[in-house]
Design a protein around this motif. Structure first.
Motif, PDB file in Angstrom:
ATOM      1  N   PRO A 350      59.162  12.734  47.906  1.00  0.00           N
ATOM      2  CA  PRO A 350      58.793  14.153  47.918  1.00  0.00           C
ATOM      3  C   PRO A 350      58.247  14.653  46.574  1.00  0.00           C
ATOM      4  CG  PRO A 350      61.113  13.965  47.449  1.00  0.00           C
ATOM      5  CD  PRO A 350      60.591  12.549  47.584  1.00  0.00           C
ATOM      6  N   PHE A 351      57.860  13.723  45.708  1.00  0.00           N
ATOM      7  CA  PHE A 351      57.474  14.105  44.349  1.00  0.00           C
ATOM      8  C   PHE A 351      55.985  14.422  44.264  1.00  0.00           C
ATOM      9  CE2 PHE A 351      60.987  11.011  44.242  1.00  0.00           C
ATOM     10  CZ  PHE A 351      61.984  11.837  43.761  1.00  0.00           C
ATOM     11  N   VAL A 352      55.654  15.352  43.367  1.00  0.00           N
ATOM     12  CA  VAL A 352      54.278  15.818  43.216  1.00  0.00           C
ATOM     13  C   VAL A 352      53.867  15.703  41.748  1.00  0.00           C
ATOM     14  CG1 VAL A 352      52.704  17.783  43.482  1.00  0.00           C
ATOM     15  CG2 VAL A 352      54.551  17.421  45.149  1.00  0.00           C
ATOM     16  N   ASN A 353      52.668  15.156  41.543  1.00  0.00           N
ATOM     17  CA  ASN A 353      52.077  15.076  40.206  1.00  0.00           C
ATOM     18  C   ASN A 353      52.889  14.254  39.209  1.00  0.00           C
ATOM     19  OD1 ASN A 353      49.947  16.635  41.109  1.00  0.00           O
ATOM     20  ND2 ASN A 353      50.703  18.536  40.215  1.00  0.00           N
ATOM     21  N   PRO A 411      70.670   1.880  51.327  1.00  0.00           N
ATOM     22  CA  PRO A 411      71.161   2.947  50.445  1.00  0.00           C
ATOM     23  C   PRO A 411      70.077   3.485  49.513  1.00  0.00           C
ATOM     24  CG  PRO A 411      72.773   1.182  50.585  1.00  0.00           C
ATOM     25  CD  PRO A 411      71.539   0.694  51.283  1.00  0.00           C
ATOM     26  N   LEU A 412      69.130   2.607  49.116  1.00  0.00           N
ATOM     27  CA  LEU A 412      68.042   3.056  48.247  1.00  0.00           C
ATOM     28  C   LEU A 412      67.137   4.043  48.981  1.00  0.00           C
ATOM     29  CD1 LEU A 412      67.462   2.305  45.306  1.00  0.00           C
ATOM     30  CD2 LEU A 412      65.697   0.746  46.123  1.00  0.00           C
ATOM     31  N   ASP A 413      66.847   3.753  50.252  1.00  0.00           N
ATOM     32  CA  ASP A 413      66.039   4.684  51.051  1.00  0.00           C
ATOM     33  C   ASP A 413      66.777   5.992  51.302  1.00  0.00           C
ATOM     34  OD1 ASP A 413      63.871   3.012  51.219  1.00  0.00           O
ATOM     35  OD2 ASP A 413      64.446   2.131  53.144  1.00  0.00           O
ATOM     36  N   SER A 414      68.103   5.926  51.426  1.00  0.00           N
ATOM     37  CA  SER A 414      68.866   7.154  51.660  1.00  0.00           C
ATOM     38  C   SER A 414      68.794   8.070  50.439  1.00  0.00           C
ATOM     39  CB  SER A 414      70.323   6.829  52.001  1.00  0.00           C
ATOM     40  OG  SER A 414      71.045   6.409  50.860  1.00  0.00           O
ATOM     41  N   ILE A 415      68.742   7.478  49.240  1.00  0.00           N
ATOM     42  CA  ILE A 415      68.610   8.296  48.027  1.00  0.00           C
ATOM     43  C   ILE A 415      67.300   9.075  48.066  1.00  0.00           C
ATOM     44  CG2 ILE A 415      68.236   8.180  45.532  1.00  0.00           C
ATOM     45  CD1 ILE A 415      70.242   5.875  45.450  1.00  0.00           C
ATOM     46  N   ARG A 416      66.225   8.371  48.423  1.00  0.00           N
ATOM     47  CA  ARG A 416      64.923   9.032  48.486  1.00  0.00           C
ATOM     48  C   ARG A 416      64.892  10.068  49.610  1.00  0.00           C
ATOM     49  NH1 ARG A 416      59.637   6.272  46.401  1.00  0.00           N
ATOM     50  NH2 ARG A 416      58.108   7.932  46.749  1.00  0.00           N
ATOM     51  N   TYR A 417      65.550   9.757  50.714  1.00  0.00           N
ATOM     52  CA  TYR A 417      65.611  10.700  51.838  1.00  0.00           C
ATOM     53  C   TYR A 417      66.268  12.003  51.398  1.00  0.00           C
ATOM     54  CZ  TYR A 417      67.516  12.766  56.153  1.00  0.00           C
ATOM     55  OH  TYR A 417      67.871  13.626  57.156  1.00  0.00           O
ATOM     56  N   ALA A 695      60.089  17.381  42.725  1.00  0.00           N
ATOM     57  CA  ALA A 695      60.049  17.445  44.189  1.00  0.00           C
ATOM     58  C   ALA A 695      59.870  18.908  44.566  1.00  0.00           C
ATOM     59  CB  ALA A 695      61.328  16.882  44.790  1.00  0.00           C
ATOM     60  N   ARG A 696      58.697  19.249  45.146  1.00  0.00           N
ATOM     61  CA  ARG A 696      58.380  20.663  45.339  1.00  0.00           C
ATOM     62  C   ARG A 696      57.218  20.818  46.313  1.00  0.00           C
ATOM     63  NH1 ARG A 696      53.741  21.369  42.481  1.00  0.00           N
ATOM     64  NH2 ARG A 696      53.291  19.890  40.786  1.00  0.00           N
ATOM     65  N   PHE A 697      56.973  22.065  46.688  1.00  0.00           N
ATOM     66  CA  PHE A 697      55.777  22.379  47.465  1.00  0.00           C
ATOM     67  C   PHE A 697      54.547  22.214  46.575  1.00  0.00           C
ATOM     68  CE2 PHE A 697      58.789  24.788  50.157  1.00  0.00           C
ATOM     69  CZ  PHE A 697      58.372  24.340  51.410  1.00  0.00           C
ATOM     70  N   LYS A 698      53.431  21.809  47.181  1.00  0.00           N
ATOM     71  CA  LYS A 698      52.199  21.627  46.408  1.00  0.00           C
ATOM     72  C   LYS A 698      51.579  22.964  46.019  1.00  0.00           C
ATOM     73  CE  LYS A 698      50.889  17.127  48.316  1.00  0.00           C
ATOM     74  NZ  LYS A 698      49.831  16.370  49.048  1.00  0.00           N
ATOM     75  N   SER A 699      51.736  23.972  46.873  1.00  0.00           N
ATOM     76  CA  SER A 699      51.094  25.261  46.614  1.00  0.00           C
ATOM     77  C   SER A 699      52.131  26.357  46.469  1.00  0.00           C
ATOM     78  CB  SER A 699      50.126  25.613  47.745  1.00  0.00           C
ATOM     79  OG  SER A 699      50.848  25.952  48.915  1.00  0.00           O
TER      80      SER A 699
END
Length: 774
Positions: A350-353, A411-417, A695-699
């Motif tokens: 979910p990370f931006v820039n 567990p690694l994917d759950s962190i990103r989730y 991790a945020r909205f783009k706009s």
């Protein structure tokens, strides 16, 4: 033939000999039994309870957390036990107990001789003969019995002695209450009050006959007759209890026949630290109490918050807390849905820039901070082994806004989730008392335990600007209706410790020309805030925030005017409340009093307060903040649509018509969205954002405070206004006597509606030059 000796004749013993033998054996036996019980009572076979122990049995009582309206929000406990008095027990519950467990309870003095001899004659084939008092003695003072016969005999003797002593010490009613308070009903329910709450969500006095019979039926073997796990078995046992009540003439046969046909209707609500109301607040309170017990001792001994049965009366209102949690839940699940949709096209979601390498760093740090890593490290696993385990798929239960879901995931994917989830922090407080009325530290305490009210400081954005405006009004003698030019502006290197030229821009990249301060704050114009702090200097602004209770270290730099500082929700709400409280700061309070298990008050906090601003300046700031909801970034509180044009967001038709002082805030790159809103007797702050700022909205459409945070405030207030018992004000803010600062600029709520060109008062060129720094 020699004479033979006569054979000896057997000695004939008369009956007196056997009588002497019998009585000697009888008295020896009786004396041995007497000495055995005497030695047991002296403690030669193990410690016996003293008179003080019998007077005050150690019941390991849970500490209750109670709201201002009398609702138990939760408990701190080793055993989930809360004492109840006999008068609070329904008669049919007592009748069920006595009829089933000890029919001659009111006739014996602790030991039922008839049942004891009967059990001995049958060698215990039909069960034991323990009375309720004996069972209480066992629960209170020596727990489970040993299966080794000699030890069991000793324990039984001690049990009888303690039972007799209990009968001398307590009335029959008190023994009944003590027994009900001690019994473990499993599923974390110790004592009848916890059991009634866990299984039927009731107080004991509200239990029906069938519910009482169900709980009494569990006493023989709580696990075996648990109505949650074994409903059919529990039903049969309940009917046995009803039959015993008929046998003892405590229930009519006709009533029993009707009751037997009814199913067991559970309202099963296991009590845990992860569930119930105000979970984040309860954990914050637990940390507070850990320090409190060190400072407030009883005879040089610390209170035990898990076993001393304290009652902590808090300032939270259970209804407001419910409304706050519902508001967060309703808005956040909608906002989260939009966030997931927007992240579908993001390969680095979910990370931006940020770069993939920076993403890996975030994930790896989260992995090393996880509970799983800590446990495996404690098992002396190598880093390589632990990392490998994080990459293997495993069964797990995950959080979703539609409920918990079982899945197969590494567990690694759950962190990103979980990094995808937007979090929220919300607090409501009475400005005049400092009483915190609602506290929501996150979206789900079981899965996200970081508290975003009292623990997490985040960038506040434009919600910081009122502190700059308040300083300008106080230091420069300005009013909300004074005007200033919104145009390009720069603070040169070296001024106010600026290390390089600083030229702030407005978020919409537009300039509006001449504007009032009220309009400048309403539209959150950056250049105006920069001009004001340039004139006052950063130092008075920072000093004001300290007086307003902000504990964050704020740098002495002009850029703070745009909110590039991290502050907690708790501090921000308390600071804003000062304006609503006519310039008097009151430190937030969450405890009204603490009582011990006997009801004696052992602590009452003294409110901490001090003057920050005079009443006129505080009211002028309130009028500035009203402009935000009248015509600025908070105007959607007064419109039919929730805002962004998406039909899913039209579910917030607030249409508030009463005065509201508030301010939105959005940090750089939309990482943080804020809204703080006030009515005369309630100030509420809301923050929304992801755990990681990248991790945020783009706009800004969805990331701004007006979209991310404001709807939670609106939904919460709407619910509060629907509940007249809460008495949340719709009145005007109190205007100080003799108030002479000009604040009556045009407002959409006033009768006339001039255009922007006449919405400001002109000032001469000298003043313009002064405030523009030209």
């Amino acid at each position: 033939m020699a004479n033979q000796s006569p054979k000896p004749q057997p000695v004939t013993k008369d009956i007196k000999y056997y009588q002497k033998k019998f009585w000697r054996l009888f008295f020896y036996t009786l004396g041995s039994v007497f000495l055995f019980f005497l030695f047991a009572s002296w403690g030669l076979f193990g410690a016996m309870p003293s008179f003080e122990d019998l007077e005050n049995p150690n019941s390991n009582l849970a500490t209750e957390i109670i709201s201002s309206d009398g609702v138990v929000l939760g408990k701190f406990y080793n055993e989930n036990r809360t004492a109840v008095k006999y008068k609070d027990l329904p008669k049919h519950l007592v009748d069920a107990l006595v009829s089933t467990e000890d029919e001659r309870f009111y006739e014996h003095s602790g030991i039922d001789a008839k049942r004891t001899f009967g059990a001995a004659a049958r060698l215990g084939a039909n069960g034991g003969a323990s009375t309720i008092t004996q069972q209480l003695a066992k629960l209170l003072f020596h727990g489970e019995g040993s299966k080794f016969l000699p030890f069991r005999v000793v324990q039984k003797a001690k049990e009888w002695i303690i039972a007799v002593r209990l009968e001398r010490q307590y009335t029959k009613d008190e023994i009944i209450a003590l027994y009900f308070n001690q019994v473990d009903f499993v599923n974390g329910a110790v004592g009848i009050r916890s059991a009634a709450k866990v299984y039927f969500n009731k107080e004991p006095k509200d239990l029906t006959i069938n519910e009482s019979a169900t709980l009494v039926g569990m006493l023989t073997n709580p696990s075996r007759f648990n109505p949650k796990r074994f409903p059919e078995r529990s039903l049969k046992r309940r009917n046995v209890v009803l039959g015993q009540m008929v046998r003892n003439k405590k229930l009519e046969t006709a009533a029993k026949n009707l009751l037997e046909k009814q199913p067991i209707k559970l309202d099963f609500r296991p009590e845990s630290h992860y569930e119930g109301l105000a979970t984040y607040f309860r954990e914050y309170l637990r940390d507070y109490m850990k320090n409190w017990v060190k400072e407030h001792k009883r005879d040089d001994e610390e209170y035990d918050i898990y076993g001393d049965g304290l009652k902590i009366y808090t300032t939270l209102d259970s209804k407001m807390q419910e409304h706050a949690e519902e508001a967060v839940r309703e808005h956040m699940k909608n906002l989260q849905e939009e966030f997931f949709l927007q992240q579908k096209e993001n390969k680095n979601a979910p990370f931006v820039n940020i770069t993939p390498a920076e993403t890996d760093k975030i994930i790896n740090q989260a992995m090393r901070n996880s509970e799983r890593w800590r446990i495996l490290k404690a098992d002396e696993k190598t880093d390589e082994e632990i990392i490998a385990s994080f990459k293997k798929k495993t069964k797990m239960t995950i959080f979703t806004w539609q409920g918990e879901r079982d899945t197969l995931m590494t567990p690694l994917d759950s962190i990103r989730y979980y990094k995808h989830f937007l979090q929220a922090g919300m607090m409501a407080m009475e400005p005049q008392t400092g009483h915190i009325k609602a506290w929501v530290g996150g979206i789900n305490y079981k899965y996200f335990q970081y508290d975003h009210v009292g623990q997490g400081a985040r960038q506040v954005g434009s919600t910081f600007k009122p502190f700059v405006y308040a300083t300008a009004i106080e230091q420069l003698g300005m009013s909300p209706c004074d005007t200033i030019i919104d145009g390009p502006f720069m603070i040169r290197k070296g001024k106010h410790n600026v290390t390089e030229d600083w030229e702030p821009r407005n978020s919409d990249h537009q300039y509006r020309g001449m504007v009032t301060l009220k309009k400048a704050l309403a539209y959150s114009i950056n250049t105006v805030s920069a001009k004001l702090i340039d004139k006052t200097g950063p130092e008075p602004v920072v000093e004001l925030t300290k007086k307003l209770g902000v504990t964050t270290e704020i740098p002495m730099q002009p850029s703070i005017a745009l909110g590039a500082v991290d502050i907690t929700v708790q501090d921000m709400v308390a600071a804003y409340s000062t304006f609503a409280n006519q310039g008097v700061y009151i430190k937030p309070q969450f405890i009204q009093r603490i009582e011990d298990k006997n009801g004696a008050v052992i602590y009452e906090p003294v409110p901490e307060s001090h003057d920050v601003l005079n009443k006129d300046i505080a009211f002028a700031v309130i009028k500035l903040l009203e402009g935000v909801t009248d015509e600025g970034s908070g105007v959607r509180l007064r419109t039919q649509s929730g805002g962004s044009g998406d039909t899913r967001w039209t579910g917030y038709p607030y249409m508030f018509t009463n005065p509201i002082a508030g301010k939105t805030g959005t940090s750089q790159n939309q990482s943080d969205g804020w809204f703080i809103g006030m009515v005369p007797n309630l100030a509420t702050g809301v923050w929304v954002g992801c755990e990681d700022r990248s991790a945020r909205f783009k706009s800004i459409t969805y990331g701004q405070g007006a979209t991310a945070a404001l709807p939670i405030w609106g939904y919460f207030m709407e619910k509060c206004y629907e509940d007249p018992d809460l008495q949340v004000s719709k009145d005007e803010f109190i205007k100080p006597e003799g108030f002479n600062i000009k604040v009556d600029c045009w407002s959409p709520r006033s009768s006339s509606t001039p255009d922007d060109s006449t919405a400001v008062d002109p000032v001469d060129d000298q003043n313009l030059d002064e405030f523009n720094g030209i």
